[in-house]
Scaffold this motif. Structure first.
Motif, PDB file in Angstrom:
ATOM      1  N   GLY A 177       7.294  -7.164   2.225  1.00  0.00           N
ATOM      2  CA  GLY A 177       7.135  -5.841   1.641  1.00  0.00           C
ATOM      3  C   GLY A 177       8.168  -5.555   0.567  1.00  0.00           C
ATOM      4  N   TYR A 178       9.366  -6.139   0.713  1.00  0.00           N
ATOM      5  CA  TYR A 178      10.395  -5.964  -0.318  1.00  0.00           C
ATOM      6  C   TYR A 178       9.973  -6.651  -1.619  1.00  0.00           C
ATOM      7  CZ  TYR A 178      13.363  -4.615   3.637  1.00  0.00           C
ATOM      8  OH  TYR A 178      13.878  -4.005   4.751  1.00  0.00           O
ATOM      9  N   LEU A 179       9.346  -7.821  -1.506  1.00  0.00           N
ATOM     10  CA  LEU A 179       8.844  -8.495  -2.706  1.00  0.00           C
ATOM     11  C   LEU A 179       7.748  -7.681  -3.374  1.00  0.00           C
ATOM     12  CD1 LEU A 179       8.586 -12.326  -1.923  1.00  0.00           C
ATOM     13  CD2 LEU A 179      10.277 -11.125  -3.300  1.00  0.00           C
TER      14      LEU A 179
ATOM     15  N   ILE B  79      -1.014 -18.970   1.027  1.00  0.00           N
ATOM     16  CA  ILE B  79      -0.151 -18.317   0.049  1.00  0.00           C
ATOM     17  C   ILE B  79      -0.775 -17.002  -0.392  1.00  0.00           C
ATOM     18  CG2 ILE B  79       0.948 -18.512  -2.214  1.00  0.00           C
ATOM     19  CD1 ILE B  79       0.732 -21.559  -1.941  1.00  0.00           C
ATOM     20  N   ASP B  80      -0.012 -15.939  -0.239  1.00  0.00           N
ATOM     21  CA  ASP B  80      -0.427 -14.615  -0.715  1.00  0.00           C
ATOM     22  C   ASP B  80       0.354 -14.299  -1.982  1.00  0.00           C
ATOM     23  OD1 ASP B  80      -1.088 -11.923  -1.101  1.00  0.00           O
ATOM     24  OD2 ASP B  80       0.422 -11.259   0.352  1.00  0.00           O
ATOM     25  N   CYS B  81      -0.348 -14.256  -3.117  1.00  0.00           N
ATOM     26  CA  CYS B  81       0.300 -13.913  -4.385  1.00  0.00           C
ATOM     27  C   CYS B  81      -0.103 -12.523  -4.861  1.00  0.00           C
ATOM     28  CB  CYS B  81      -0.020 -14.958  -5.457  1.00  0.00           C
ATOM     29  SG  CYS B  81      -1.757 -15.042  -5.955  1.00  0.00           S
ATOM     30  N   SER B  82      -0.702 -11.731  -3.972  1.00  0.00           N
ATOM     31  CA  SER B  82      -1.253 -10.441  -4.374  1.00  0.00           C
ATOM     32  C   SER B  82      -0.177  -9.366  -4.463  1.00  0.00           C
ATOM     33  CB  SER B  82      -2.330  -9.991  -3.377  1.00  0.00           C
ATOM     34  OG  SER B  82      -1.740  -9.650  -2.130  1.00  0.00           O
ATOM     35  N   ASN B  83      -0.496  -8.310  -5.183  1.00  0.00           N
ATOM     36  CA  ASN B  83       0.368  -7.132  -5.263  1.00  0.00           C
ATOM     37  C   ASN B  83      -0.462  -5.883  -4.972  1.00  0.00           C
ATOM     38  OD1 ASN B  83       3.034  -8.047  -5.895  1.00  0.00           O
ATOM     39  ND2 ASN B  83       2.248  -8.686  -7.882  1.00  0.00           N
ATOM     40  N   PRO B  84      -0.142  -5.155  -3.896  1.00  0.00           N
ATOM     41  CA  PRO B  84      -0.900  -3.957  -3.553  1.00  0.00           C
ATOM     42  C   PRO B  84      -0.393  -2.750  -4.347  1.00  0.00           C
ATOM     43  CG  PRO B  84       0.769  -4.341  -1.896  1.00  0.00           C
ATOM     44  CD  PRO B  84       0.877  -5.475  -2.882  1.00  0.00           C
ATOM     45  N   ILE B  85      -0.629  -2.759  -5.644  1.00  0.00           N
ATOM     46  CA  ILE B  85      -0.104  -1.696  -6.498  1.00  0.00           C
ATOM     47  C   ILE B  85      -1.234  -1.017  -7.269  1.00  0.00           C
ATOM     48  CG2 ILE B  85       2.185  -2.708  -6.719  1.00  0.00           C
ATOM     49  CD1 ILE B  85       1.403  -3.900  -9.365  1.00  0.00           C
ATOM     50  N   ALA B  86      -0.979   0.224  -7.634  1.00  0.00           N
ATOM     51  CA  ALA B  86      -1.955   1.015  -8.379  1.00  0.00           C
ATOM     52  C   ALA B  86      -1.196   2.052  -9.197  1.00  0.00           C
ATOM     53  CB  ALA B  86      -2.929   1.700  -7.424  1.00  0.00           C
ATOM     54  N   PRO B  87      -1.795   2.546 -10.268  1.00  0.00           N
ATOM     55  CA  PRO B  87      -1.129   3.591 -11.056  1.00  0.00           C
ATOM     56  C   PRO B  87      -0.927   4.856 -10.237  1.00  0.00           C
ATOM     57  CG  PRO B  87      -2.968   2.619 -12.267  1.00  0.00           C
ATOM     58  CD  PRO B  87      -3.080   2.142 -10.851  1.00  0.00           C
ATOM     59  N   GLY B  88       0.256   5.457 -10.381  1.00  0.00           N
ATOM     60  CA  GLY B  88       0.550   6.737  -9.760  1.00  0.00           C
ATOM     61  C   GLY B  88       0.986   7.741 -10.807  1.00  0.00           C
TER      62      GLY B  88
ATOM     63  N   VAL C 228       2.635   2.456  -7.976  1.00  0.00           N
ATOM     64  CA  VAL C 228       2.982   2.740  -6.585  1.00  0.00           C
ATOM     65  C   VAL C 228       2.372   1.671  -5.684  1.00  0.00           C
ATOM     66  CG1 VAL C 228       3.134   5.223  -6.972  1.00  0.00           C
ATOM     67  CG2 VAL C 228       0.950   4.225  -6.262  1.00  0.00           C
ATOM     68  N   LEU C 229       2.961   1.525  -4.511  1.00  0.00           N
ATOM     69  CA  LEU C 229       2.415   0.620  -3.504  1.00  0.00           C
ATOM     70  C   LEU C 229       1.283   1.313  -2.760  1.00  0.00           C
ATOM     71  CD1 LEU C 229       5.616  -0.916  -1.874  1.00  0.00           C
ATOM     72  CD2 LEU C 229       3.949  -2.119  -3.289  1.00  0.00           C
ATOM     73  N   THR C 230       0.126   0.673  -2.716  1.00  0.00           N
ATOM     74  CA  THR C 230      -0.980   1.245  -1.957  1.00  0.00           C
ATOM     75  C   THR C 230      -0.776   1.071  -0.453  1.00  0.00           C
ATOM     76  OG1 THR C 230      -2.260  -0.816  -2.114  1.00  0.00           O
ATOM     77  CG2 THR C 230      -2.581   0.822  -3.853  1.00  0.00           C
ATOM     78  N   THR C 231       0.178   0.232  -0.080  1.00  0.00           N
ATOM     79  CA  THR C 231       0.494   0.004   1.334  1.00  0.00           C
ATOM     80  C   THR C 231       1.672   0.850   1.795  1.00  0.00           C
ATOM     81  OG1 THR C 231       1.862  -1.852   0.646  1.00  0.00           O
ATOM     82  CG2 THR C 231      -0.377  -2.347   1.370  1.00  0.00           C
ATOM     83  N   ASP C 232       2.198   1.731   0.958  1.00  0.00           N
ATOM     84  CA  ASP C 232       3.402   2.482   1.285  1.00  0.00           C
ATOM     85  C   ASP C 232       3.240   3.226   2.603  1.00  0.00           C
ATOM     86  OD1 ASP C 232       5.975   3.408   0.835  1.00  0.00           O
ATOM     87  OD2 ASP C 232       5.289   5.222  -0.177  1.00  0.00           O
ATOM     88  N   GLY C 233       4.232   3.042   3.473  1.00  0.00           N
ATOM     89  CA  GLY C 233       4.178   3.683   4.780  1.00  0.00           C
ATOM     90  C   GLY C 233       3.497   2.853   5.849  1.00  0.00           C
ATOM     91  N   GLY C 234       2.960   1.696   5.472  1.00  0.00           N
ATOM     92  CA  GLY C 234       2.291   0.832   6.440  1.00  0.00           C
ATOM     93  C   GLY C 234       2.731  -0.612   6.277  1.00  0.00           C
ATOM     94  N   PRO C 235       2.067  -1.535   6.947  1.00  0.00           N
ATOM     95  CA  PRO C 235       2.435  -2.948   6.811  1.00  0.00           C
ATOM     96  C   PRO C 235       2.244  -3.436   5.374  1.00  0.00           C
ATOM     97  CG  PRO C 235       0.954  -2.609   8.675  1.00  0.00           C
ATOM     98  CD  PRO C 235       0.961  -1.343   7.891  1.00  0.00           C
TER      99      PRO C 235
END
Length: 208
Positions: free
Chosen positions: A177-179, A86-95, A100-107
Motif C-alpha cells: 500500500g505504501y508503494l 506480479i501486480d504492477c497496477s495502481n489503484p488511482i483516480a483523479p480527485g 487519490v487512491l481508490t483503495t484508501d481506507g481499505g486493503p
C-alpha cells in the motif's frame, strides 16, 4: 523462464518486450483475443487465452486495469496457485486536489489480488513508472518489490535484472500500500509539471 502475461496494454508490451529480448518463453492472454494476438506477434511470443497465460507462467504478470483486476484474478485463481504473480497496477483516480487512491481506507490493491487468488504468491513491482519509461529507460532504475514468498521474490528479482534495472527489497506484501500511495504522489507531481526526484536528497547527503 516461462512467463504468462495477463493483458495487452502498454505495461504488458513494455515489460514483455524486455523479457522477450532476454530470451524468456512468453504467452500473452487478454480479454480480447485480437489484442493478445497482436501483442504476441510484436513480442515474438505466443498468444492464448487468459487461462493459457496463467497456466503457462512460472511467473505471471497481471498487467490489467485496476477496475478489471479482481474479477479476472478470481476467475483464474486455481490456475495461479503456486505461481509468482506480479501486480504492477495502481489503484488511482483523479480527485478534487489531485490523484487519490481508490483503495484508501481499505486493503491495498496487491492485498486484494492476494485475497482473490489465495494460492498465488503476489509480488508488488513495476508500479512507479509509466509504460513509456519501461519501454525506453530501464537501465539503472530501482524497482521496489513487496512480497511474502522468498521463491517468488527471487523470480521477480531475476526479471528486474533482465531489464537492466535494480531490484530493491521493500518488505512484505503488507507494505504494498505504501508503494501504491507513492505512485499516486509521484504521478501527481509529474502531471503537475514537477520532478519528484527533487523531493529526496542524493544518498551521500541523506545521513547529514
Amino acid at each position: 523462464m516461462r512467463i504468462g502475461i495477463l493483458g495487452a496494454g502498454g505495461m504488458a508490451e513494455a515489460l514483455g518486450a524486455g523479457w522477450a529480448k532476454a530470451g524468456h518463453d512468453i504467452v500473452v492472454g487478454a480479454r480480447h483475443a485480437g489484442r493478445a494476438a497482436d501483442l504476441a506477434a510484436r513480442l515474438g511470443a505466443r498468444a492464448g487465452t487468459l487461462a493459457d497465460a496463467a497456466e503457462h507462467g512460472e511467473t505471471v504478470l497481471a498487467a490489467l486495469p485496476h477496475t478489471a483486476m479482481n474479477d479476472v484474478i478470481t476467475s483464474l485463481a486455481d490456475l495461479l496457485a503456486g505461481r509468482a504473480l506480479i501486480d504492477c497496477s495502481n489503484p488511482i483516480a483523479p480527485g478534487p486536489d489531485g490523484l487519490v487512491l481508490t483503495t484508501d481506507g481499505g486493503p491495498s490493491a496487491a492485498r486484494r489480488i492476494a485475497a482473490a487468488a489465495p494460492g498465488a504468491h503476489v509480488v508488488k513491482a513495476f508500479n512507479l513508472c509509466a509504460a513509456g519509461v519501461w519501454a525506453a529507460h530501464t537501465e539503472g532504475l530501482a524497482v521496489p518489490l513487496c512480497g511474502d514468498d522468498a521463491n517468488a521474490l527471487t523470480l521477480v528479482r531475476t526479471l528486474v535484472t533482465d531489464l537492466r534495472a535494480v531490484p530493491l527489497d521493500a518488505g512484505g506484501l503488507d507494505r504494498a500500500g505504501y508503494l501504491e500511495a507513492t505512485a499516486a504522489f509521484v504521478i501527481g507531481v509529474w502531471f503537475a509539471g514537477g520532478d519528484p526526484r527533487t523531493v529526496l536528497p542524493p544518498l551521500e547527503q541523506s545521513t547529514h
